[in-house]
Design a protein around this motif. Structure first.
Motif, PDB file in Angstrom:
ATOM      1  N   ALA A  88       1.264  -0.685  -0.193  1.00 46.92           N
ATOM      2  CA  ALA A  88       0.460  -0.029  -0.084  1.00 46.92           C
ATOM      3  C   ALA A  88       1.168   1.205   0.145  1.00 46.92           C
ATOM      4  CB  ALA A  88      -1.470  -0.214   1.157  1.00 46.92           C
ATOM      5  N   LEU A  89       1.928   2.004   0.742  1.00 49.90           N
ATOM      6  CA  LEU A  89       2.491   2.714   0.832  1.00 49.90           C
ATOM      7  C   LEU A  89       3.170   2.603  -0.524  1.00 49.90           C
ATOM      8  CD1 LEU A  89       4.876   1.913   4.230  1.00 49.90           C
ATOM      9  CD2 LEU A  89       3.167   3.794   3.452  1.00 49.90           C
ATOM     10  N   LEU A  90       4.210   1.905  -1.222  1.00 49.00           N
ATOM     11  CA  LEU A  90       4.235   2.058  -2.393  1.00 49.00           C
ATOM     12  C   LEU A  90       2.944   2.020  -3.476  1.00 49.00           C
ATOM     13  CD1 LEU A  90       6.614  -1.670  -2.766  1.00 49.00           C
ATOM     14  CD2 LEU A  90       7.833   1.000  -2.359  1.00 49.00           C
ATOM     15  N   LEU A  91       2.646   1.789  -3.636  1.00 46.99           N
ATOM     16  CA  LEU A  91       1.037   2.142  -4.394  1.00 46.99           C
ATOM     17  C   LEU A  91       0.520   3.728  -4.470  1.00 46.99           C
ATOM     18  CD1 LEU A  91      -1.007   2.141  -6.144  1.00 46.99           C
ATOM     19  CD2 LEU A  91      -2.183   1.236  -4.805  1.00 46.99           C
ATOM     20  N   TYR A  92       0.712   4.249  -2.565  1.00 46.38           N
ATOM     21  CA  TYR A  92       0.428   5.402  -2.776  1.00 46.38           C
ATOM     22  C   TYR A  92       1.403   7.090  -2.827  1.00 46.38           C
ATOM     23  CZ  TYR A  92      -4.253   4.515  -1.625  1.00 46.38           C
ATOM     24  OH  TYR A  92      -5.644   4.050  -1.822  1.00 46.38           O
ATOM     25  N   THR A  93       2.746   5.927  -3.667  1.00 50.58           N
ATOM     26  CA  THR A  93       3.789   6.674  -3.819  1.00 50.58           C
ATOM     27  C   THR A  93       3.565   6.933  -5.069  1.00 50.58           C
ATOM     28  OG1 THR A  93       4.808   5.350  -4.865  1.00 50.58           O
ATOM     29  CG2 THR A  93       5.659   5.745  -2.963  1.00 50.58           C
ATOM     30  N   TYR A  94       2.052   6.993  -5.768  1.00 53.10           N
ATOM     31  CA  TYR A  94       1.462   7.625  -7.157  1.00 53.10           C
ATOM     32  C   TYR A  94       0.846   9.301  -7.142  1.00 53.10           C
ATOM     33  CZ  TYR A  94      -3.210   8.116  -6.105  1.00 53.10           C
ATOM     34  OH  TYR A  94      -4.458   7.478  -5.491  1.00 53.10           O
ATOM     35  N   PRO A  95       0.951   9.619  -6.181  1.00 54.26           N
ATOM     36  CA  PRO A  95       0.548  11.078  -6.361  1.00 54.26           C
ATOM     37  C   PRO A  95       2.296  11.715  -6.593  1.00 54.26           C
ATOM     38  CG  PRO A  95      -0.365  10.621  -4.515  1.00 54.26           C
ATOM     39  CD  PRO A  95       0.394   9.299  -4.583  1.00 54.26           C
ATOM     40  N   PHE A  96       3.413  11.456  -5.720  1.00 51.16           N
ATOM     41  CA  PHE A  96       4.417  12.024  -5.791  1.00 51.16           C
ATOM     42  C   PHE A  96       4.697  12.039  -7.302  1.00 51.16           C
ATOM     43  CE2 PHE A  96       8.629  10.703  -7.148  1.00 51.16           C
ATOM     44  CZ  PHE A  96       9.376  12.082  -6.516  1.00 51.16           C
ATOM     45  N   TRP A  97       4.516  10.432  -8.487  1.00 53.08           N
ATOM     46  CA  TRP A  97       4.353   9.895  -9.601  1.00 53.08           C
ATOM     47  C   TRP A  97       3.905  11.651 -10.977  1.00 53.08           C
ATOM     48  CZ3 TRP A  97       9.134   8.113 -10.034  1.00 53.08           C
ATOM     49  CH2 TRP A  97       9.663   7.114  -9.388  1.00 53.08           C
ATOM     50  N   VAL A  98       2.535  11.758 -10.344  1.00 55.71           N
ATOM     51  CA  VAL A  98       1.816  12.182 -11.265  1.00 55.71           C
ATOM     52  C   VAL A  98       2.405  13.938 -11.168  1.00 55.71           C
ATOM     53  CG1 VAL A  98      -0.166  13.308 -10.351  1.00 55.71           C
ATOM     54  CG2 VAL A  98      -0.538  11.140 -10.862  1.00 55.71           C
ATOM     55  N   LYS A 125      -6.954  19.751 -11.998  1.00 58.18           N
ATOM     56  CA  LYS A 125      -5.822  19.548 -12.503  1.00 58.18           C
ATOM     57  C   LYS A 125      -5.432  17.557 -12.207  1.00 58.18           C
ATOM     58  CE  LYS A 125      -2.926  22.520 -10.062  1.00 58.18           C
ATOM     59  NZ  LYS A 125      -2.408  23.542 -10.299  1.00 58.18           N
ATOM     60  N   SER A 126      -4.253  17.206 -12.720  1.00 58.97           N
ATOM     61  CA  SER A 126      -4.089  15.551 -12.638  1.00 58.97           C
ATOM     62  C   SER A 126      -3.548  15.417 -11.072  1.00 58.97           C
ATOM     63  CB  SER A 126      -3.402  15.222 -13.483  1.00 58.97           C
ATOM     64  OG  SER A 126      -4.119  15.198 -14.177  1.00 58.97           O
ATOM     65  N   THR A 127      -2.599  17.139 -11.105  1.00 56.07           N
ATOM     66  CA  THR A 127      -2.269  16.715  -9.129  1.00 56.07           C
ATOM     67  C   THR A 127      -3.150  17.113  -8.669  1.00 56.07           C
ATOM     68  OG1 THR A 127      -1.868  19.030  -9.763  1.00 56.07           O
ATOM     69  CG2 THR A 127       0.167  17.111 -10.426  1.00 56.07           C
ATOM     70  N   GLU A 128      -4.224  17.768  -8.074  1.00 55.95           N
ATOM     71  CA  GLU A 128      -5.114  17.596  -7.362  1.00 55.95           C
ATOM     72  C   GLU A 128      -5.900  17.006  -6.708  1.00 55.95           C
ATOM     73  OE1 GLU A 128      -6.288  21.906  -7.573  1.00 55.95           O
ATOM     74  OE2 GLU A 128      -6.935  21.389  -9.742  1.00 55.95           O
ATOM     75  N   VAL A 129      -6.420  15.996  -8.476  1.00 59.68           N
ATOM     76  CA  VAL A 129      -7.036  14.631  -8.383  1.00 59.68           C
ATOM     77  C   VAL A 129      -5.943  13.305  -7.613  1.00 59.68           C
ATOM     78  CG1 VAL A 129      -7.674  12.488  -9.752  1.00 59.68           C
ATOM     79  CG2 VAL A 129      -8.503  15.188 -10.593  1.00 59.68           C
ATOM     80  N   ALA A 130      -4.915  13.734  -7.397  1.00 62.32           N
ATOM     81  CA  ALA A 130      -3.935  12.702  -6.528  1.00 62.32           C
ATOM     82  C   ALA A 130      -3.768  13.061  -5.493  1.00 62.32           C
ATOM     83  CB  ALA A 130      -2.904  12.544  -8.105  1.00 62.32           C
ATOM     84  N   LEU A 131      -4.334  13.747  -5.417  1.00 56.86           N
ATOM     85  CA  LEU A 131      -3.600  13.835  -3.491  1.00 56.86           C
ATOM     86  C   LEU A 131      -4.581  13.777  -3.621  1.00 56.86           C
ATOM     87  CD1 LEU A 131      -1.442  15.008  -1.725  1.00 56.86           C
ATOM     88  CD2 LEU A 131      -2.542  17.357  -2.183  1.00 56.86           C
ATOM     89  N   LEU A 132      -5.767  14.643  -3.626  1.00 55.09           N
ATOM     90  CA  LEU A 132      -7.896  14.153  -3.087  1.00 55.09           C
ATOM     91  C   LEU A 132      -7.910  12.840  -3.038  1.00 55.09           C
ATOM     92  CD1 LEU A 132      -9.914  16.513  -4.525  1.00 55.09           C
ATOM     93  CD2 LEU A 132      -9.331  16.159  -2.379  1.00 55.09           C
ATOM     94  N   MET A 133      -7.011  12.078  -3.207  1.00 51.53           N
ATOM     95  CA  MET A 133      -7.630  10.247  -3.588  1.00 51.53           C
ATOM     96  C   MET A 133      -6.844   9.775  -3.071  1.00 51.53           C
ATOM     97  SD  MET A 133      -7.440   8.895  -8.157  1.00 51.53           S
ATOM     98  CE  MET A 133      -8.187   7.312  -7.140  1.00 51.53           C
ATOM     99  N   MET A 134      -5.601  10.741  -1.932  1.00 48.47           N
ATOM    100  CA  MET A 134      -5.920   9.808  -1.147  1.00 48.47           C
ATOM    101  C   MET A 134      -6.627   9.975   0.730  1.00 48.47           C
ATOM    102  SD  MET A 134      -1.711  11.263  -0.698  1.00 48.47           S
ATOM    103  CE  MET A 134      -0.803  10.767   0.410  1.00 48.47           C
ATOM    104  N   ILE A 135      -7.838  10.304   0.432  1.00 50.12           N
ATOM    105  CA  ILE A 135      -8.269  10.073   0.530  1.00 50.12           C
ATOM    106  C   ILE A 135      -8.807   7.958   0.651  1.00 50.12           C
ATOM    107  CG2 ILE A 135     -11.455  10.000   1.195  1.00 50.12           C
ATOM    108  CD1 ILE A 135     -10.917  13.607   0.076  1.00 50.12           C
ATOM    109  N   GLU A 136      -8.702   7.594  -0.035  1.00 53.37           N
ATOM    110  CA  GLU A 136      -8.910   6.446   0.171  1.00 53.37           C
ATOM    111  C   GLU A 136      -8.254   4.749   0.427  1.00 53.37           C
ATOM    112  OE1 GLU A 136      -7.556   2.516  -3.206  1.00 53.37           O
ATOM    113  OE2 GLU A 136      -7.791   4.867  -3.582  1.00 53.37           O
ATOM    114  N   PRO A 137      -7.099   5.479   1.447  1.00 50.72           N
ATOM    115  CA  PRO A 137      -6.324   4.595   2.761  1.00 50.72           C
ATOM    116  C   PRO A 137      -6.947   5.465   3.918  1.00 50.72           C
ATOM    117  CG  PRO A 137      -4.842   6.795   1.838  1.00 50.72           C
ATOM    118  CD  PRO A 137      -5.935   6.939   0.593  1.00 50.72           C
TER     119      PRO A 137
END
Length: 298
Positions: free
Chosen positions: A103-113, A242-254
């Motif tokens: 899970a920690l590795l997956l949620y590096t995706y906002p960083f990559w975005v 913006k894609s960056t905003e969407v990626a960050l807001l998706m951290m509501i998931e964890p």
């Protein structure tokens, strides 16, 4: 809702989508505990989601099924190399790592975005956005920190691969499907994702009739709550933010996953995890309230 500010509407859409994605662990746990394998669960999830969406649109909105050839190809590639590839990489990671580390590795995706967006698009990261991302990532580590185990070193690469492939999916979706009705795009993304997963995992669809009640319920929940609704809302939000905003807001998931784990599986949240969730929440609110406006298609 149509008269709502597009940015607020997009923020609500991706927030609801993130909550839906947060139930993945709940339905997935029930399915795995009942004896289902990763490949068949992924294939059944996307196949059922595709069938339900096709039936709904053909019955109530048949004109929404139509996409031009270019958008059909884009949706097909996003479904195959986006969702199907990302899902497979993530579950390979789970197979070789502790769930926490995967899970920690997956949620590096906002960083990559943010990195990909900064270097390959015109959306440069502001200092405030960078600080919010660092704060949210720190909160995520506190929220998910636990048992760390590596049983297969290649699973670490798979975990990073899941994050990077999902980041690319978010970026490309936000840029290539601005003028496409979200549910129409979701229809083809899910359909081609289902085809790719079926070809890769070779599930025995003839065994569907033998599924137990808990297995059938888990697949239905994954298809509707964790696939159709959130994927459609995610694509809708990408047309307004913006894609960056969407990626960050998706951290509501964890955060959703942790809260549902506590409520349904009676998993105890430690004070450190609660602090982590609060840090993530504060970073998301700050970023949403003070983000630079972006153009909307509406």
């Amino acid at each position: 809702m149509k008269n709502m500010n597009p940015r607020l509407r997009g923020s609500l859409e991706i927030s609801v989508a993130s909550v839906g994605f947060g139930f993945l662990g709940i339905f997935g746990t029930w399915a795995f505990e009942s004896g289902m394998k990763v490949g068949e669960l992924l294939s059944y999830r996307f196949a059922l989601a595709a069938v339900l969406l096709w039936i709904f649109l053909l019955l109530f909105r048949p004109s929404w099924v139509k996409l031009n050839l270019r958008q059909t190809i884009i949706a097909a590639l996003l479904g195959i190399f986006g969702y199907a590839f990302f899902s497979t990489m993530y579950f390979i990671a789970i197979d070789g790592l502790s769930v926490t580390l995967a899970a920690l590795l997956l949620y590096t995706y906002p960083f990559w975005v943010n990195v990909f967006s900064h270097f390959f698009t015109q959306d440069k990261i502001s200092r405030k956005e960078a600080l919010c991302l660092v704060a949210a990532s720190s909160g995520l580590i506190l929220l998910l920190w636990g048992h760390i185990e590596v049983r297969n070193i290649w699973a670490v690469a798979a975990g990073l691969g899941s994050a990077i492939s999902y980041a690319i999916y978010v970026l490309l979706s936000g840029r290539l499907q601005k003028d496409v009705r979200p549910i129409s795009s979701a229809l083809y993304v899910i359909t081609f994702g289902a085809l790719a997963l079926s070809l890769f995992h070779h599930p025995h669809y003839s065994e569907i009739k033998n599924l137990s009640h808990i297995q059938a319920s888990s697949i239905l929940g994954l298809a509707f709550v964790c696939t159709i609704i959130p994927l459609t809302l995610e694509l809708a939000a990408l047309q307004k933010l913006k894609s960056t905003e969407v990626a960050l807001l998706m951290m509501i998931e964890p955060i959703t996953a942790a809260l549902m784990g506590a409520l349904i599986f009676h998993e105890r949240l430690t004070p450190v995890q609660i602090v982590g969730a609060l840090i993530i929440g504060a970073a998301l609110v700050t970023n949403t309230l003070y983000s630079r406006p972006t153009k909307s298609v509406e």
